[in-house]
Design a protein around this motif. Structure first.
Motif, mmCIF file in Angstrom:
data_model
loop_
_atom_site.group_PDB
_atom_site.id
_atom_site.type_symbol
_atom_site.label_atom_id
_atom_site.label_comp_id
_atom_site.label_asym_id
_atom_site.label_seq_id
_atom_site.Cartn_x
_atom_site.Cartn_y
_atom_site.Cartn_z
ATOM 1 N N SER A 99 0.935 -1.207 0.051
ATOM 2 C CA SER A 99 0.022 -0.058 -0.100
ATOM 3 C C SER A 99 0.782 1.257 -0.002
ATOM 4 O O SER A 99 2.184 1.316 0.155
ATOM 5 N N ALA A 100 0.214 2.228 -0.429
ATOM 6 C CA ALA A 100 0.974 3.570 -0.304
ATOM 7 C C ALA A 100 -0.074 4.636 0.062
ATOM 8 O O ALA A 100 -1.069 4.499 -0.056
ATOM 9 N N GLN A 106 4.028 14.540 0.382
ATOM 10 C CA GLN A 106 4.626 13.483 0.940
ATOM 11 C C GLN A 106 3.979 12.043 0.475
ATOM 12 O O GLN A 106 2.855 11.952 0.614
ATOM 13 N N VAL A 107 4.847 11.126 -0.044
ATOM 14 C CA VAL A 107 4.560 9.836 -0.793
ATOM 15 C C VAL A 107 5.149 8.912 0.187
ATOM 16 O O VAL A 107 6.559 8.989 0.527
ATOM 17 N N GLN A 108 4.399 8.003 0.834
ATOM 18 C CA GLN A 108 4.762 6.651 1.776
ATOM 19 C C GLN A 108 4.493 5.543 1.186
ATOM 20 O O GLN A 108 3.331 5.368 0.540
ATOM 21 N N ASP A 109 5.201 4.498 1.313
ATOM 22 C CA ASP A 109 5.023 3.101 0.936
ATOM 23 C C ASP A 109 5.491 2.252 1.934
ATOM 24 O O ASP A 109 6.562 2.655 2.601
ATOM 25 N N ASP A 110 4.858 1.152 2.227
ATOM 26 C CA ASP A 110 5.523 0.005 2.928
ATOM 27 C C ASP A 110 6.435 -1.041 2.286
ATOM 28 O O ASP A 110 6.285 -2.093 2.754
ATOM 29 N N PRO A 115 9.668 1.326 5.991
ATOM 30 C CA PRO A 115 9.268 2.155 4.910
ATOM 31 C C PRO A 115 9.871 3.231 4.277
ATOM 32 O O PRO A 115 10.956 3.651 4.889
ATOM 33 N N THR A 116 9.584 3.608 3.159
ATOM 34 C CA THR A 116 10.106 4.692 2.331
ATOM 35 C C THR A 116 8.988 5.844 2.419
ATOM 36 O O THR A 116 8.159 5.873 2.288
#
Length: 385
Positions: free
Chosen positions: A314-315, A329-333, A369-370
């Motif tokens: 997911s992101a 802000q972009v996050q992903d696991d 995560p990133t």
């Protein structure tokens, strides 16, 4: 043998540390460098001003000011090596076409004039530091480290005050000149990409379509069924060509971004991502078109990286405004481990954002995560746009 004699003696330490000797070296060489700078300054100004009534006076003064930059460069290097003073190099003189433009630029160069002032006051100061340091080295050596530190502190103030870039504006000009090159290179790369996509995609398909329609025209009377089949195939090629042109136009500037803003546009690219993406856009108004476009393409490329490299489940994408900055802000696991030099386009994104006074921060430990945080300057959209 008693306990006192068994106790090891402390190691022998030098009375003067390495930094002290470097400061002493700087102070002792002040006389020579001050003499050179003083003679150069007095000669350049005297000759230039004295001959100002002739056609050669001002050019000679301009050449003297330009040469003073070289003296400043050597003095900054000497201070950097012996005093550990880190002073940024001033931006170079801008290139001007024409002799008169160059002459005026050189004559009003603040860096050259401040270096001249530095060279003028260094001779008396160099005499003082040379004499005091030499006498202290001979008869006052117990306090010489303190004397050297005090005198070299004055030198540090002079170097920072007179040999540093003029002000924040000059440093900003240098940054903008560098950023301009990034913008030009990016624009050229985008134009090459568009040309390549048109040539290899839609153009090639349209050429094949024209040839197919030409053959169908020839067979229309001889073999109507074959001609109909070729027209049907051409119809399919037209659809594919239109889709390619539509994708290309979306890559230049998507219509949904123009019509409905960031929220709808980012939701559109999130829907094409290979993992579920939660999009949150908290903006009371739309930013300027240029900023909005940069924000869109930044998120688009980051979500492409998530699809291709992250192995995420997911992101999320968050967009909001804080004072005069637009934040993304972009996050992903995913698996993490992303780097600016990892070949995923992160370095290019950082350069593009830097070119418009933006920031790009990547936090991607191994195992995830990133999190990528980007900042852009907020510029309001013109009224009625």
């Amino acid at each position: 043998m008693n306990a006192e004699t068994d106790t090891p003696l402390p190691p022998v330490r030098p009375a003067y540390g390495r930094q002290t000797w470097k400061e002493i070296s700087f102070l002792l060489t002040n006389l020579l460098t001050g003499l050179v700078g003083f003679v150069y300054t007095v000669a350049s100004v005297a000759i230039g001003v004295g001959l100002a009534v002739t056609v050669v006076g001002l050019p000679l003064l301009a050449f003297g000011l330009t040469g003073a930059r070289g003296i400043g460069r050597s003095e900054r290097a000497r201070a950097r090596a012996l005093l550990d003073v880190r002073v940024e190099e001033p931006s170079p003189l801008p290139r001007r076409h024409g002799f008169l433009n160059w002459l005026w630029t050189a004559l009003k160069d603040p860096v050259g004039w401040r270096t001249m002032l530095y060279g003028f006051i260094r001779l008396p100061w160099g005499i003082v530091t040379f004499a005091v340091t030499l006498v202290s080295l001979i008869v006052l050596w117990p306090v010489l480290p303190f004397v050297a530190r005090g005198l070299s502190t004055v030198d540090r103030v002079m170097v920072r005050g007179l040999l540093s870039p003029s002000d924040e504006l000059e440093r900003r000009i240098a940054e903008l000149e560098s950023d301009r090159g990034v913008v030009v290179d990016t624009a050229a790369a985008d134009l090459r990409r568009i040309e390549r996509d048109l040539h290899d995609g839609a153009q090639a398909r349209l050429v094949a379509l024209a040839m197919g329609l030409g053959l169908a025209k020839e067979k229309l009377l001889e073999d109507p069924e074959a001609a109909a089949a070729m027209v049907d195939e051409a119809h399919g090629e037209v659809k594919l060509a239109l889709q390619e042109l539509r994708d290309l136009a979306r890559g230049i500037h998507p219509a949904v971004l123009t019509d409905r803003g960031l929220d709808a546009a980012l939701s559109s690219i999130a829907a094409r991502c290979t993992v579920p993406v939660k999009v949150t856009v908290d903006l009371a108004e739309r930013p300027a078109e240029a900023i909005e476009g940069i924000a869109y393409f930044t998120v688009s490329e980051l979500l492409q990286n998530v699809s291709k490299h992250a192995r995420a489940r997911s992101a999320s994408v968050d967009v909001w405004r804080r004072d005069d900055r637009l934040l993304l802000q972009v996050q992903d696991d995913g698996k993490g481990g992303a780097r600016l030099d990892g070949g995923t386009g992160m370095a290019g994104l950082a350069e593009r954002l830097g070119a418009v006074d933006g920031l790009f921060v990547l936090d991607s430990p191994e195992g995830g995560p990133t999190t990528v945080t980007a900042e852009l300057p907020w510029r309001a959209r013109p009224t009625g746009a």
